[in-house]
Design a protein around this motif. Structure first.
Motif, PDB file in Angstrom:
ATOM      1  N   PRO A 243      26.164  -8.650  15.528  1.00 37.19           N
ATOM      2  CA  PRO A 243      27.229  -9.660  15.657  1.00 37.19           C
ATOM      3  C   PRO A 243      28.411  -9.398  14.722  1.00 37.19           C
ATOM      4  O   PRO A 243      29.527  -9.813  15.010  1.00 37.19           O
ATOM      5  CB  PRO A 243      26.539 -10.977  15.284  1.00 37.19           C
ATOM      6  CG  PRO A 243      25.088 -10.723  15.485  1.00 37.19           C
ATOM      7  CD  PRO A 243      24.873  -9.267  15.192  1.00 37.19           C
ATOM      8  N   LEU A 244      28.176  -8.694  13.601  1.00 39.90           N
ATOM      9  CA  LEU A 244      29.273  -8.417  12.670  1.00 39.90           C
ATOM     10  C   LEU A 244      29.923  -7.065  12.950  1.00 39.90           C
ATOM     11  O   LEU A 244      31.137  -6.937  12.929  1.00 39.90           O
ATOM     12  CB  LEU A 244      28.759  -8.437  11.223  1.00 39.90           C
ATOM     13  CG  LEU A 244      29.783  -8.059  10.145  1.00 39.90           C
ATOM     14  CD1 LEU A 244      30.870  -9.108  10.010  1.00 39.90           C
ATOM     15  CD2 LEU A 244      29.109  -7.846   8.800  1.00 39.90           C
TER      16      LEU A 244
ATOM     17  N   ALA B 226      22.838 -15.908  12.332  1.00 41.44           N
ATOM     18  CA  ALA B 226      21.693 -16.768  12.035  1.00 41.44           C
ATOM     19  C   ALA B 226      22.068 -18.251  12.034  1.00 41.44           C
ATOM     20  O   ALA B 226      21.221 -19.101  12.328  1.00 41.44           O
ATOM     21  CB  ALA B 226      21.100 -16.381  10.688  1.00 41.44           C
ATOM     22  N   ASN B 227      23.336 -18.556  11.736  1.00 39.18           N
ATOM     23  CA  ASN B 227      23.693 -19.979  11.670  1.00 39.18           C
ATOM     24  C   ASN B 227      23.748 -20.638  13.059  1.00 39.18           C
ATOM     25  O   ASN B 227      23.920 -21.836  13.176  1.00 39.18           O
ATOM     26  CB  ASN B 227      24.989 -20.210  10.887  1.00 39.18           C
ATOM     27  CG  ASN B 227      26.182 -19.530  11.517  1.00 39.18           C
ATOM     28  OD1 ASN B 227      26.069 -18.950  12.611  1.00 39.18           O
ATOM     29  ND2 ASN B 227      27.310 -19.599  10.848  1.00 39.18           N
ATOM     30  N   GLU B 228      23.610 -19.856  14.107  1.00 36.59           N
ATOM     31  CA  GLU B 228      23.514 -20.470  15.437  1.00 36.59           C
ATOM     32  C   GLU B 228      22.099 -20.943  15.724  1.00 36.59           C
ATOM     33  O   GLU B 228      21.867 -21.723  16.639  1.00 36.59           O
ATOM     34  CB  GLU B 228      23.970 -19.469  16.512  1.00 36.59           C
ATOM     35  CG  GLU B 228      25.453 -19.230  16.479  1.00 36.59           C
ATOM     36  CD  GLU B 228      25.924 -18.327  17.604  1.00 36.59           C
ATOM     37  OE1 GLU B 228      25.208 -18.203  18.619  1.00 36.59           O
ATOM     38  OE2 GLU B 228      27.003 -17.742  17.449  1.00 36.59           O
ATOM     39  N   PHE B 229      21.151 -20.450  14.973  1.00 37.28           N
ATOM     40  CA  PHE B 229      19.762 -20.877  15.141  1.00 37.28           C
ATOM     41  C   PHE B 229      19.374 -21.860  14.035  1.00 37.28           C
ATOM     42  O   PHE B 229      18.838 -22.931  14.284  1.00 37.28           O
ATOM     43  CB  PHE B 229      18.841 -19.652  15.126  1.00 37.28           C
ATOM     44  CG  PHE B 229      17.383 -19.984  15.266  1.00 37.28           C
ATOM     45  CD1 PHE B 229      16.919 -20.757  16.321  1.00 37.28           C
ATOM     46  CD2 PHE B 229      16.463 -19.523  14.347  1.00 37.28           C
ATOM     47  CE1 PHE B 229      15.572 -21.071  16.451  1.00 37.28           C
ATOM     48  CE2 PHE B 229      15.113 -19.830  14.477  1.00 37.28           C
ATOM     49  CZ  PHE B 229      14.678 -20.597  15.533  1.00 37.28           C
ATOM     50  N   PHE B 230      19.691 -21.465  12.803  1.00 36.26           N
ATOM     51  CA  PHE B 230      19.413 -22.353  11.667  1.00 36.26           C
ATOM     52  C   PHE B 230      20.680 -23.160  11.416  1.00 36.26           C
ATOM     53  O   PHE B 230      21.548 -22.750  10.649  1.00 36.26           O
ATOM     54  CB  PHE B 230      19.022 -21.530  10.436  1.00 36.26           C
ATOM     55  CG  PHE B 230      17.762 -20.751  10.638  1.00 36.26           C
ATOM     56  CD1 PHE B 230      16.528 -21.338  10.425  1.00 36.26           C
ATOM     57  CD2 PHE B 230      17.798 -19.434  11.063  1.00 36.26           C
ATOM     58  CE1 PHE B 230      15.361 -20.624  10.621  1.00 36.26           C
ATOM     59  CE2 PHE B 230      16.638 -18.714  11.260  1.00 36.26           C
ATOM     60  CZ  PHE B 230      15.409 -19.310  11.047  1.00 36.26           C
ATOM     61  N   ARG B 231      20.789 -24.293  12.070  1.00 32.05           N
ATOM     62  CA  ARG B 231      22.051 -25.023  12.055  1.00 32.05           C
ATOM     63  C   ARG B 231      22.250 -25.897  10.826  1.00 32.05           C
ATOM     64  O   ARG B 231      23.361 -26.268  10.492  1.00 32.05           O
ATOM     65  CB  ARG B 231      22.171 -25.893  13.314  1.00 32.05           C
ATOM     66  CG  ARG B 231      22.408 -25.061  14.552  1.00 32.05           C
ATOM     67  CD  ARG B 231      22.465 -25.921  15.795  1.00 32.05           C
ATOM     68  NE  ARG B 231      22.587 -25.088  16.967  1.00 32.05           N
ATOM     69  CZ  ARG B 231      23.727 -24.556  17.393  1.00 32.05           C
ATOM     70  NH1 ARG B 231      24.834 -24.809  16.751  1.00 32.05           N
ATOM     71  NH2 ARG B 231      23.755 -23.793  18.458  1.00 32.05           N
TER      72      ARG B 231
ATOM     73  N   SER C 182      25.205  -2.573   6.348  1.00 31.37           N
ATOM     74  CA  SER C 182      26.025  -3.677   5.868  1.00 31.37           C
ATOM     75  C   SER C 182      25.166  -4.818   5.325  1.00 31.37           C
ATOM     76  O   SER C 182      25.694  -5.829   4.881  1.00 31.37           O
ATOM     77  CB  SER C 182      26.928  -4.201   6.992  1.00 31.37           C
ATOM     78  OG  SER C 182      26.132  -4.660   8.063  1.00 31.37           O
ATOM     79  N   SER C 183      23.835  -4.660   5.366  1.00 28.29           N
ATOM     80  CA  SER C 183      22.903  -5.722   4.931  1.00 28.29           C
ATOM     81  C   SER C 183      23.207  -7.044   5.616  1.00 28.29           C
ATOM     82  O   SER C 183      23.173  -8.093   4.986  1.00 28.29           O
ATOM     83  CB  SER C 183      22.949  -5.915   3.408  1.00 28.29           C
ATOM     84  OG  SER C 183      22.552  -4.751   2.775  1.00 28.29           O
ATOM     85  N   TYR C 184      23.556  -6.992   6.878  1.00 28.62           N
ATOM     86  CA  TYR C 184      23.872  -8.221   7.609  1.00 28.62           C
ATOM     87  C   TYR C 184      22.648  -8.665   8.406  1.00 28.62           C
ATOM     88  O   TYR C 184      22.126  -7.924   9.238  1.00 28.62           O
ATOM     89  CB  TYR C 184      25.061  -7.973   8.549  1.00 28.62           C
ATOM     90  CG  TYR C 184      25.453  -9.205   9.330  1.00 28.62           C
ATOM     91  CD1 TYR C 184      26.161 -10.234   8.718  1.00 28.62           C
ATOM     92  CD2 TYR C 184      25.109  -9.345  10.671  1.00 28.62           C
ATOM     93  CE1 TYR C 184      26.513 -11.365   9.418  1.00 28.62           C
ATOM     94  CE2 TYR C 184      25.462 -10.483  11.384  1.00 28.62           C
ATOM     95  CZ  TYR C 184      26.162 -11.488  10.743  1.00 28.62           C
ATOM     96  OH  TYR C 184      26.505 -12.617  11.439  1.00 28.62           O
TER      97      TYR C 184
END
Lengths: 98, 233
Positions: free
Chosen positions: A7-8, A81-86, A60-62
């Motif tokens: 994603p990045l 990850a913030n789309e799953f862990f909201r 990139s350790s992403y």
């Protein structure tokens, strides 16, 4: 070479990534028996079908989430990850003897 | 200020010495300034050159508040991750993630040290303002220049770095000769240039890989003097 889309960073060789296992929401430890908590910590579901997993783009350790079919090994979707862990989850420590 | 006896040496020193480098002091570092006569080296830099810029200053900042704080220090923040922005003092800011920046010091003589921002960070009161990352010791810094630089890098790296696909001031965090690295295109004058940053412990290995990949393009090592002359060409 298999390609995965970070994603990045965009599409990259799969060798640039590593998988860190299933992404699951943490249950509230106060509601669990010791056996269920040990199950959550140490046992993998290892299910056949589409699973949600933690992946890391090493250069990139992403860290992000990927949805992958464990039968065909096809990567269906990747997203931050913030789309799953909201939301942030905080637990109050249980008082001693409570 | 140049130290009389530089105490810090490049990560790839044995390779630079073997290539016949002539060194000069740069702060407490010694840096390879030239290998051959100036005209020959300038031609190499334009055809295909490899320079070790590891002694030049660099620093990183990361964490929530990083971009806002650096903006307040009058830094130009690249508009998106994996983009770079040149600064007025000659430095180059690489945005590696939403809240992570890597600042490469300017190439010109007397360019300020972006590491001085760490002192500002120490005394700043803004919260949050991220945290500094010491990049001087973690990453070796190589520069690859020349019209066929993208063809050479294609042998070592899976990302399409051709100028038509990889615009100027774009950043790629990827695997380079199987070493994790950061690649940033920053053309100098009319010359195609890529900055390469990779694990400092792999500097000698990477130097060999790059020189080996350059052989078919008649590439070779170039010093800081030739690199500094590139923007005027």
């Amino acid at each position: 070479m298999k390609i995965m889309t970070c994603p990045l960073n965009g599409p990259r060789n799969i060798s640039e990534f590593h998988c860190a296992g299933e992404a699951v929401l943490q249950p509230d430890p106060r509601d669990l028996s010791d056996a269920d908590w040990a199950d959550h910590l140490f046992l993998a579901n290892n299910s056949l079908g589409v699973v949600r997993e933690w992946w890391c783009h090493t250069p990139s350790s992403y860290w992000f989430i990927a949805e992958r079919h464990t039968g065909s090994d096809e990567i269906l979707k990747t997203y931050p990850a913030n789309e799953f862990f909201r939301e942030r989850v905080d637990f109050d420590a249980r008082e001693e003897g409570a | 200020m140049a130290a009389a006896n530089p105490v810090r040496r490049s990560f790839a020193l044995p390779k630079l010495e073997a290539a016949g480098a002539r060194f000069e002091a740069l702060g407490d570092f010694q840096i390879a300034v030239s290998y051959r006569n100036a005209a020959d080296e300038m031609a190499t830099a334009k055809r295909m050159g490899l320079a070790d810029l590891s002694p030049l200053p660099r620093v990183g900042f990361k964490g929530a508040g990083t971009c806002n704080w650096l903006q307040s220090r009058r830094l130009k923040i690249p508009e998106a991750p994996n983009r770079a922005a040149p600064q007025t003092d000659g430095a180059l800011a690489l945005r590696l993630a939403r809240e992570e920046l890597l600042l490469l010091g300017g190439l010109a003589e007397g360019a300020p040290d972006p590491g001085d921002l760490c002192n500002r960070w120490q005394v700043a009161r803004t919260k949050p303002r991220g945290y500094p990352l010491p990049r001087q010791e973690t990453h070796a810094w190589f520069l690859v220049s020349g019209e066929a630089a993208d063809s050479m890098l294609a042998k070592l790296c899976g990302v399409d770095l051709r100028p038509a696909k990889f615009a100027n001031l774009t950043v790629a965090q990827t695997s380079l000769a199987r070493v994790n690295g950061v690649i940033c295109r920053q053309d100098l004058g009319a010359t195609l240039v890529y900055h390469l940053l990779a694990d400092s412990a792999s500097a000698c290995y990477l130097w060999d890989c790059l020189l080996d990949a350059m052989t078919e393009f008649q590439g070779g090592p170039v010093g800081l003097t030739a690199v500094r002359a590139l923007p005027a060409t």
